[in-house]
Design a protein around this motif. Structure first.
Motif, mmCIF file in Angstrom:
data_model
loop_
_atom_site.group_PDB
_atom_site.id
_atom_site.type_symbol
_atom_site.label_atom_id
_atom_site.label_comp_id
_atom_site.label_asym_id
_atom_site.label_seq_id
_atom_site.Cartn_x
_atom_site.Cartn_y
_atom_site.Cartn_z
ATOM 1 N N SER A 146 0.928 -1.193 0.084
ATOM 2 C CA SER A 146 0.083 -0.038 -0.047
ATOM 3 C C SER A 146 0.865 1.374 -0.132
ATOM 4 C CB SER A 146 -0.723 -0.183 1.147
ATOM 5 O OG SER A 146 -0.056 0.210 2.415
ATOM 6 N N GLY A 147 0.370 2.464 0.306
ATOM 7 C CA GLY A 147 1.347 3.461 0.610
ATOM 8 C C GLY A 147 0.871 4.614 -0.305
ATOM 9 N N GLY A 149 -2.334 5.643 -0.212
ATOM 10 C CA GLY A 149 -3.475 6.043 0.467
ATOM 11 C C GLY A 149 -3.123 7.112 1.569
ATOM 12 N N GLU A 152 -6.371 6.003 6.487
ATOM 13 C CA GLU A 152 -6.699 4.538 6.709
ATOM 14 C C GLU A 152 -7.446 3.736 5.877
ATOM 15 O OE1 GLU A 152 -8.672 4.292 10.680
ATOM 16 O OE2 GLU A 152 -8.242 1.906 10.681
ATOM 17 N N GLU A 155 -5.688 3.142 2.585
ATOM 18 C CA GLU A 155 -4.631 2.205 2.643
ATOM 19 C C GLU A 155 -5.407 0.702 2.791
ATOM 20 O OE1 GLU A 155 -1.097 2.335 3.019
ATOM 21 O OE2 GLU A 155 -1.363 4.372 2.072
ATOM 22 N N ARG A 156 -6.478 0.888 3.674
ATOM 23 C CA ARG A 156 -7.062 -0.553 3.726
ATOM 24 C C ARG A 156 -7.695 -1.054 2.328
ATOM 25 N NH1 ARG A 156 -8.942 -1.882 9.265
ATOM 26 N NH2 ARG A 156 -10.166 -3.240 8.118
ATOM 27 N N TYR A 177 1.811 -3.338 4.461
ATOM 28 C CA TYR A 177 1.135 -2.237 4.739
ATOM 29 C C TYR A 177 2.220 -1.244 4.846
ATOM 30 C CZ TYR A 177 -0.634 1.243 8.011
ATOM 31 O OH TYR A 177 -0.959 2.466 8.655
ATOM 32 N N GLY A 179 2.927 1.998 5.944
ATOM 33 C CA GLY A 179 2.353 2.951 6.477
ATOM 34 C C GLY A 179 3.140 4.390 6.331
ATOM 35 N N VAL A 198 -0.635 6.049 12.270
ATOM 36 C CA VAL A 198 -0.022 4.932 11.327
ATOM 37 C C VAL A 198 0.303 3.695 12.135
ATOM 38 C CG1 VAL A 198 1.940 4.227 9.883
ATOM 39 C CG2 VAL A 198 0.565 6.435 9.252
ATOM 40 N N TRP A 202 -4.482 2.617 12.932
ATOM 41 C CA TRP A 202 -4.530 1.992 11.595
ATOM 42 C C TRP A 202 -3.997 0.824 11.750
ATOM 43 C CZ3 TRP A 202 -3.110 6.630 8.143
ATOM 44 C CH2 TRP A 202 -3.876 8.014 8.351
#
Lengths: 412, 412
Positions: A146-147, A149, A152, A155-156, A177, A179, A198, A202
């Protein structure tokens, strides 16, 4: 299991098992590989396999003249994102400075805006062609971060899309994730609050929902400090997640040492790492993931210290770093070629970097990355005369078939 | 011709005509391109074309969402050869020096031995997959050099195979007699005799038989001197052949000036060329053919002086230099990407370098290289949002169709 209790068998191939052996590739000439269920059931001489399979009525695939390698593993990608950065690429080449582009809303923040605006369906659709190209080159496992977003919900959403890729297409996905990638604009004056979020709620939510296998942080002068990274990694360990770190891409902040201290599976990039960092990675068994396409795209001049990493016994992996800004690359074979030519890896090291050591970087070496009885039957068939060809040609794709979980995979 | 006397028409496309226009690509949005016979019959607004075609019963291809560029032109290749150099590539990365490899019979001489040993049929077969990859990326014209024979019979065989490629596959081939590529071992003590043969009877025979459209010479410290090159080029001009020169790849021997003095169509490589050379190329209208994949493979550090070439008005082309030693590349799109990232070309310059300016480098600009009425109906259809994408992605091939001489081409 030599009783022919197999589902199918490939015969007359040369195997690059990538296990320690007579040469860099653990080569076994004129061999066969038999599958039962999703696993490799037997490896041995082709003539023996043919006899057993004929007697037992096992379907035989003739792979005469082909090489078989483990399915390739791309252990560092940002392949799920919204938009692209081609306009910015063109502006820069027409003379715009990084600063002008950033002021005009370009750079990573433009991908963040585009990603936040996308539905899961559209994120999945835009990843499809990129995933398809990797799969066409024999990739059977891919890591997705991810990264983009930086909130929260997004990212999810990215992690959920990454999981969905593994359900929808014949490829195994490991999710990370990321973060700490960049500071979102809404937190510009509140760095500490962002790191808190983060590393706190989250992270806990993502860990509890099983969306992520690991975390990652971009520890760099233009991103997050070692202290900030440390807070996040500590929380991730307490949450039971594995650890990757973007370390030493542009400068040496001691991120390799930090990664090693946290028992990271991998430290990635490593153009800038000193003797201490190399020693720490070796002692911790952390894999150095080299990302030659980003190095190329950024026109970097100093390659990672491959000789020092090699001498210290740090396992080397190679990945595409597929992302819209610094590595718009969907060819793992091109990554291997650049790793050889620009970083000086041998073809054997490069191929190990996208098989055995990539599996190790993702914590899946127990069942992937080599051709061994009992491991997953993920492998690729290649129309080549020797394994080094996979790292030599620029723009060729000699993959003529992929077996995933024991079955021939259709093109995506 | 607006009467609809067309064989077929593509509508709803965006055209990158590569003619001088509003932007770097001569873009025409929402356009149509109609074909009659082998030529472009009409270019104009899609709505007008649709009305005309419907009324006249002309078959319509809907290219909604696609871009159309001229068919790409790879204006510098050595794509016909025997063997490959992958073993040597691996030896070098495992620590062998160039000298050790040369002593063991490696380098260009190994390709010469392998090429001499091959039948025309096998040379054609081994070129097939390489040609196929270029064609899949929208290439419709390719230049092919001899130069791995270094004896009269093999040089002629290479040129005949190159001609055969143009008959067997849907691609136009321009052939170049690369008489001065390397000194063959049998002439090691007789340089002058070799230059005599190449410039004399061999050249005359090749010119008389129509096997070559042009000649080429590798003017370099490790190859042939300016004086030797001069003898060969003078003879070639008298024989009525066009001229290319490998100039300034490793050092500046004044080869660009020499090429200009002989009215060369192109001077190729040009990592090392001074202000005099740049002025001479500009004055002569000689095209600078940049070969970024060779630059990459050789790990060169000094790119060609693109700013100076651009300022002087020298036309820039880009090609793969496909060859087994210094550029095992069969992706013109990768060449464009490296030209942008490593040499600083804009995407518009890079794409012009594989269309309009590549046509000029081959002396075929009168009928190819741009989308204009009357020119050959050679064009490529791309699933992209903007032309710069052709230079941005690493490892993608967004080509979804190719029209060659007015007809949709089947995949090779």
């Amino acid at each position: 299991m030599v009783d022919g209790n197999w589902d199918r068998v490939w015969i007359n191939a040369h195997l690059a098992t990538m296990t320690p052996g007579a040469d860099d590739y653990g080569s076994v000439p004129d061999a066969a590989i038999a599958v039962r269920g999703e696993s490799i059931a037997w490896i041995g001489p082709a003539v023996v396999a043919a006899r057993i399979a004929s007697a037992a009525g096992v379907p035989i695939h003739d792979a005469t003249g082909l090489w078989i390698t483990p399915g390739l593993i791309d252990c560092h990608t940002h392949i799920v994102y919204g938009g692209n950065r081609v306009a910015e690429f063109e502006q820069r080449l027409r003379g715009a400075s990084y600063e002008e582009i950033a002021r005009a809303g370009g750079g990573i923040q433009s991908t963040v805006r585009a990603t936040r605006a996308e539905s899961p369906e559209r994120l999945l659709a835009s990843a499809r062609s990129r995933i398809g190209r990797l799969l066409a080159e024999g990739v059977t496992t891919i890591e997705i971060k991810s990264g983009y977003g930086l909130d929260e919900a997004t990212e999810r959403r990215m992690l959920a899309v990454a999981r969905e890729i593994g359900r929808e297409w014949p490829v195994s996905v490991r999710t990370t994730y990321l973060g700490l990638h960049a500071l979102p604009v809404e937190y510009r004056e509140r760095r500490s609050a962002y790191v808190d979020a983060v590393s706190g709620a989250w992270l806990e939510g993502i860990a509890a929902s099983g969306l992520a296998d690991a975390v990652d942080a971009f520890c760099e002068s233009i991103a997050f400090t070692p202290a900030e990274t440390e807070r996040f990694l500590g929380a991730a360990r307490r949450a039971g997640l594995a650890i990757h770190v973007h370390a030493g891409q542009l400068s040496d902040l001691g991120a390799a040492e930090l990664a090693a201290r946290h028992g990271a599976l991998s430290a990635d990039h490593l153009e800038y790492v000193g003797a201490e960092g190399v020693r720490a990675l070796a002692a911790a068994g952390t894999v150095a993931v080299l990302l030659p396409c980003a190095y190329f795209t950024l026109r970097q001049r100093d390659p990672p210290p491959v000789d020092a990493l090699r001498a210290a016994g740090v396992p080397l992996a190679v990945a595409t770093d597929c992302n819209p800004g610094t590595s718009p690359c969907t060819s793992i074979l091109l990554a291997l070629a650049i790793a050889c030519t620009a970083f000086g890896l041998t073809p054997g090291e490069a191929l190990r970097g996208a098989t055995a050591n990539a599996a190790r970087a993702l914590g899946v070496a127990h069942d992937r990355g080599t051709l061994e009885v009992g491991k997953r039957a993920d492998f690729a068939l290649w129309a080549i005369d020797r394994p080094a060809e996979l790292c030599y040609a620029l723009g060729a794709n000699p993959c003529v078939g992929v077996v995933y979980r024991g079955r021939l995979r259709d093109p995506v």
